[in-house]
Motif scaffolding. Structure first.
Motif, PDB file in Angstrom:
ATOM      1  N   LEU A  61      21.602  47.748   3.086  1.00  0.00           N
ATOM      2  CA  LEU A  61      22.924  47.151   3.235  1.00  0.00           C
ATOM      3  C   LEU A  61      23.040  45.883   2.396  1.00  0.00           C
ATOM      4  O   LEU A  61      22.156  45.025   2.411  1.00  0.00           O
ATOM      5  CB  LEU A  61      23.201  46.849   4.703  1.00  0.00           C
ATOM      6  N   ASN A  62      24.124  45.805   1.643  1.00  0.00           N
ATOM      7  CA  ASN A  62      24.427  44.698   0.728  1.00  0.00           C
ATOM      8  C   ASN A  62      23.607  44.718  -0.555  1.00  0.00           C
ATOM      9  O   ASN A  62      23.745  43.818  -1.391  1.00  0.00           O
ATOM     10  CB  ASN A  62      24.266  43.339   1.420  1.00  0.00           C
ATOM     11  N   ALA A  63      22.726  45.717  -0.711  1.00  0.00           N
ATOM     12  CA  ALA A  63      22.066  45.888  -2.009  1.00  0.00           C
ATOM     13  C   ALA A  63      23.111  46.354  -3.022  1.00  0.00           C
ATOM     14  O   ALA A  63      24.203  46.803  -2.654  1.00  0.00           O
ATOM     15  CB  ALA A  63      20.928  46.899  -1.901  1.00  0.00           C
ATOM     16  N   GLY A  64      22.788  46.256  -4.285  1.00  0.00           N
ATOM     17  CA  GLY A  64      23.716  46.680  -5.326  1.00  0.00           C
ATOM     18  C   GLY A  64      23.388  48.069  -5.843  1.00  0.00           C
ATOM     19  O   GLY A  64      22.214  48.432  -5.951  1.00  0.00           O
ATOM     20  N   LEU A  65      24.417  48.856  -6.122  1.00  0.00           N
ATOM     21  CA  LEU A  65      24.230  50.175  -6.731  1.00  0.00           C
ATOM     22  C   LEU A  65      25.126  50.234  -7.962  1.00  0.00           C
ATOM     23  O   LEU A  65      26.347  50.093  -7.852  1.00  0.00           O
ATOM     24  CB  LEU A  65      24.573  51.292  -5.746  1.00  0.00           C
ATOM     25  N   MET A  66      24.522  50.398  -9.121  1.00  0.00           N
ATOM     26  CA  MET A  66      25.264  50.394 -10.377  1.00  0.00           C
ATOM     27  C   MET A  66      25.083  51.721 -11.103  1.00  0.00           C
ATOM     28  O   MET A  66      24.001  52.311 -11.077  1.00  0.00           O
ATOM     29  CB  MET A  66      24.776  49.245 -11.262  1.00  0.00           C
ATOM     30  N   ILE A  67      26.145  52.160 -11.748  1.00  0.00           N
ATOM     31  CA  ILE A  67      26.121  53.411 -12.509  1.00  0.00           C
ATOM     32  C   ILE A  67      26.631  53.118 -13.916  1.00  0.00           C
ATOM     33  O   ILE A  67      27.681  52.505 -14.098  1.00  0.00           O
ATOM     34  CB  ILE A  67      26.987  54.495 -11.843  1.00  0.00           C
ATOM     35  N   GLN A  68      25.872  53.565 -14.911  1.00  0.00           N
ATOM     36  CA  GLN A  68      26.259  53.396 -16.315  1.00  0.00           C
ATOM     37  C   GLN A  68      26.314  54.761 -16.993  1.00  0.00           C
ATOM     38  O   GLN A  68      25.373  55.553 -16.884  1.00  0.00           O
ATOM     39  CB  GLN A  68      25.260  52.508 -17.048  1.00  0.00           C
ATOM     40  N   ASP A  69      27.413  55.032 -17.646  1.00  0.00           N
ATOM     41  CA  ASP A  69      27.529  56.225 -18.481  1.00  0.00           C
ATOM     42  C   ASP A  69      26.834  55.910 -19.806  1.00  0.00           C
ATOM     43  O   ASP A  69      27.262  55.030 -20.552  1.00  0.00           O
ATOM     44  CB  ASP A  69      29.003  56.562 -18.700  1.00  0.00           C
ATOM     45  N   LEU A  70      25.750  56.609 -20.084  1.00  0.00           N
ATOM     46  CA  LEU A  70      24.999  56.363 -21.313  1.00  0.00           C
ATOM     47  C   LEU A  70      25.616  57.049 -22.522  1.00  0.00           C
ATOM     48  O   LEU A  70      25.195  56.819 -23.657  1.00  0.00           O
ATOM     49  CB  LEU A  70      23.549  56.832 -21.141  1.00  0.00           C
ATOM     50  N   ILE A  87      32.745  54.038  -6.026  1.00  0.00           N
ATOM     51  CA  ILE A  87      32.557  53.155  -7.183  1.00  0.00           C
ATOM     52  C   ILE A  87      33.611  53.482  -8.224  1.00  0.00           C
ATOM     53  O   ILE A  87      33.732  54.630  -8.670  1.00  0.00           O
ATOM     54  CB  ILE A  87      31.141  53.335  -7.784  1.00  0.00           C
ATOM     55  N   GLU A  88      34.385  52.464  -8.582  1.00  0.00           N
ATOM     56  CA  GLU A  88      35.409  52.632  -9.613  1.00  0.00           C
ATOM     57  C   GLU A  88      34.773  52.406 -10.984  1.00  0.00           C
ATOM     58  O   GLU A  88      34.177  51.366 -11.240  1.00  0.00           O
ATOM     59  CB  GLU A  88      36.540  51.638  -9.395  1.00  0.00           C
ATOM     60  N   MET A  89      34.896  53.383 -11.878  1.00  0.00           N
ATOM     61  CA  MET A  89      34.336  53.267 -13.210  1.00  0.00           C
ATOM     62  C   MET A  89      35.316  52.533 -14.123  1.00  0.00           C
ATOM     63  O   MET A  89      36.534  52.598 -13.943  1.00  0.00           O
ATOM     64  CB  MET A  89      34.002  54.644 -13.772  1.00  0.00           C
ATOM     65  N   SER A  90      34.786  51.831 -15.119  1.00  0.00           N
ATOM     66  CA  SER A  90      35.617  50.988 -15.986  1.00  0.00           C
ATOM     67  C   SER A  90      36.480  51.789 -16.944  1.00  0.00           C
ATOM     68  O   SER A  90      37.493  51.308 -17.429  1.00  0.00           O
ATOM     69  CB  SER A  90      34.734  50.023 -16.780  1.00  0.00           C
ATOM     70  N   SER A  91      36.076  53.021 -17.245  1.00  0.00           N
ATOM     71  CA  SER A  91      36.870  53.892 -18.110  1.00  0.00           C
ATOM     72  C   SER A  91      36.495  55.344 -17.814  1.00  0.00           C
ATOM     73  O   SER A  91      35.614  55.622 -16.999  1.00  0.00           O
ATOM     74  CB  SER A  91      36.652  53.555 -19.591  1.00  0.00           C
ATOM     75  N   SER A  92      37.159  56.261 -18.477  1.00  0.00           N
ATOM     76  CA  SER A  92      36.960  57.678 -18.190  1.00  0.00           C
ATOM     77  C   SER A  92      35.593  58.170 -18.666  1.00  0.00           C
ATOM     78  O   SER A  92      34.937  57.544 -19.495  1.00  0.00           O
ATOM     79  CB  SER A  92      38.065  58.505 -18.859  1.00  0.00           C
ATOM     80  N   TYR A  93      35.166  59.281 -18.128  1.00  0.00           N
ATOM     81  CA  TYR A  93      33.888  59.895 -18.484  1.00  0.00           C
ATOM     82  C   TYR A  93      34.055  61.403 -18.430  1.00  0.00           C
ATOM     83  O   TYR A  93      35.090  61.928 -17.988  1.00  0.00           O
ATOM     84  CB  TYR A  93      32.791  59.448 -17.524  1.00  0.00           C
ATOM     85  N   LYS A  94      33.049  62.116 -18.908  1.00  0.00           N
ATOM     86  CA  LYS A  94      33.067  63.576 -18.885  1.00  0.00           C
ATOM     87  C   LYS A  94      31.950  64.089 -17.981  1.00  0.00           C
ATOM     88  O   LYS A  94      30.927  63.423 -17.803  1.00  0.00           O
ATOM     89  CB  LYS A  94      32.899  64.139 -20.303  1.00  0.00           C
ATOM     90  N   LEU A  95      32.133  65.269 -17.454  1.00  0.00           N
ATOM     91  CA  LEU A  95      31.140  65.847 -16.546  1.00  0.00           C
ATOM     92  C   LEU A  95      29.910  66.380 -17.267  1.00  0.00           C
ATOM     93  O   LEU A  95      29.014  66.929 -16.635  1.00  0.00           O
ATOM     94  CB  LEU A  95      31.780  66.952 -15.702  1.00  0.00           C
ATOM     95  N   SER A  96      29.866  66.224 -18.585  1.00  0.00           N
ATOM     96  CA  SER A  96      28.665  66.590 -19.346  1.00  0.00           C
ATOM     97  C   SER A  96      27.904  65.352 -19.803  1.00  0.00           C
ATOM     98  O   SER A  96      26.910  65.461 -20.521  1.00  0.00           O
ATOM     99  CB  SER A  96      29.052  67.434 -20.564  1.00  0.00           C
ATOM    100  N   ASP A  97      28.352  64.150 -19.365  1.00  0.00           N
ATOM    101  CA  ASP A  97      27.736  62.900 -19.811  1.00  0.00           C
ATOM    102  C   ASP A  97      26.392  62.660 -19.120  1.00  0.00           C
ATOM    103  O   ASP A  97      26.075  63.264 -18.090  1.00  0.00           O
ATOM    104  CB  ASP A  97      28.658  61.715 -19.527  1.00  0.00           C
ATOM    105  N   THR A  98      25.630  61.746 -19.708  1.00  0.00           N
ATOM    106  CA  THR A  98      24.362  61.305 -19.129  1.00  0.00           C
ATOM    107  C   THR A  98      24.559  59.925 -18.514  1.00  0.00           C
ATOM    108  O   THR A  98      25.179  59.054 -19.128  1.00  0.00           O
ATOM    109  CB  THR A  98      23.257  61.263 -20.201  1.00  0.00           C
ATOM    110  N   PHE A  99      24.022  59.742 -17.299  1.00  0.00           N
ATOM    111  CA  PHE A  99      24.232  58.508 -16.546  1.00  0.00           C
ATOM    112  C   PHE A  99      22.892  57.891 -16.147  1.00  0.00           C
ATOM    113  O   PHE A  99      21.891  58.586 -15.991  1.00  0.00           O
ATOM    114  CB  PHE A  99      25.032  58.778 -15.272  1.00  0.00           C
ATOM    115  N   ALA A 100      22.909  56.578 -15.971  1.00  0.00           N
ATOM    116  CA  ALA A 100      21.788  55.861 -15.364  1.00  0.00           C
ATOM    117  C   ALA A 100      22.285  55.254 -14.065  1.00  0.00           C
ATOM    118  O   ALA A 100      23.397  54.714 -14.002  1.00  0.00           O
ATOM    119  CB  ALA A 100      21.277  54.761 -16.294  1.00  0.00           C
TER     120      ALA A 100
END
Length: 230
Positions: A61-70, A87-100
């Motif tokens: 609880l209260n830890a951070g969880l971050m997602i980056q579209d690589l 989590i609201e992403m800063s811009s659009s992405y595709k379902l074939s993208d790679t994420f961290a």
């Protein structure tokens, strides 16, 4: 003949001793228990990602969880406020993208997880395929405060702070050459992360890993960390 026999006997003792040492080392490095693995379900929408945490640990609880579209400059993050959030992403992405996906402000430094989408829903286990090591210095083995458990990922690479050599976690453990306290200061290096040397030059982790070694004088190992975000 007696000298040959003595030599063979001595060699056998050395070999058996080395085997026993490796076995003992591996027994000291136990698999991360199931209760410490962070199990996520990620539902990818048009611009936000729904997060479901199975068996939420109070420590998260209260830890951070971050997602980056690589694959493109799109990222987002939130504090963990419960077992379900978005989590609201800063811009659009595709379902074939790679994420961290990265956990921060947690008891253990969980290794980042990189994955490629092939559908709108993805299950991720953060901390799976890792060893849990506990460094208890020999000089004071009875003090509970001396215990300093940490995680080493089997399939991630690490830098030896003494010589700059880069090796995979599994081979480091299986070599039998290191104790938990030896590995406490090794630095994880992700092939997908970017790293900055003392001059501010940017390096892709995979390039450093391919070189199998870094020049320690060119890096500040205290500040050696990956940047996944654009």
């Amino acid at each position: 003949m007696k000298k040959i026999i003595r030599h063979l006997f001595f060699s056998l003792v050395v070999i058996l001793g080395a085997v026993n040492f490796v076995v003992a080392q591996e027994e000291d490095f136990v698999q991360v228990e199931d209760s410490l693995i962070v199990k996520l379900g990620l539902q990818f929408g048009s611009s936000n990602i729904g997060v479901f945490i199975y068996d939420l640990q109070p420590e998260l609880l209260n830890a951070g969880l971050m997602i980056q579209d690589l694959s493109r400059p799109s990222s987002g993050g939130e504090h963990i406020i419960g077992s379900q959030f978005s989590i609201e992403m800063s811009s659009s992405y595709k379902l074939s993208d790679t994420f961290a996906i990265i956990l921060s402000q947690t008891e253990f430094d969980y290794p980042p997880v990189v994955f490629t989408l092939n559908s709108g829903f993805k299950k991720i286990n953060i901390g799976a395929d890792c060893y849990l090591l506990d460094c208890i210095p020999n000089s004071d083995p009875w003090m509970p405060t001396a215990s300093a458990p940490f995680i080493v990922a089997k399939n991630e690479c690490y830098i030896n702070p003494k010589n700059g050599r880069i090796k995979k976690g599994n081979s480091i453990i299986r070599s039998g050459r290191y104790t938990a306290c030896d590995l406490r200061d090794w630095r994880i290096i992700s092939p997908f992360g970017y790293y900055y040397d003392k001059k501010g030059s940017k390096h892709l982790g995979s390039d450093l890993i391919n070189n199998k070694k870094i020049k320690l004088e060119e890096w500040d190992m205290e500040q050696f960390e990956a940047f996944f975000f654009w």
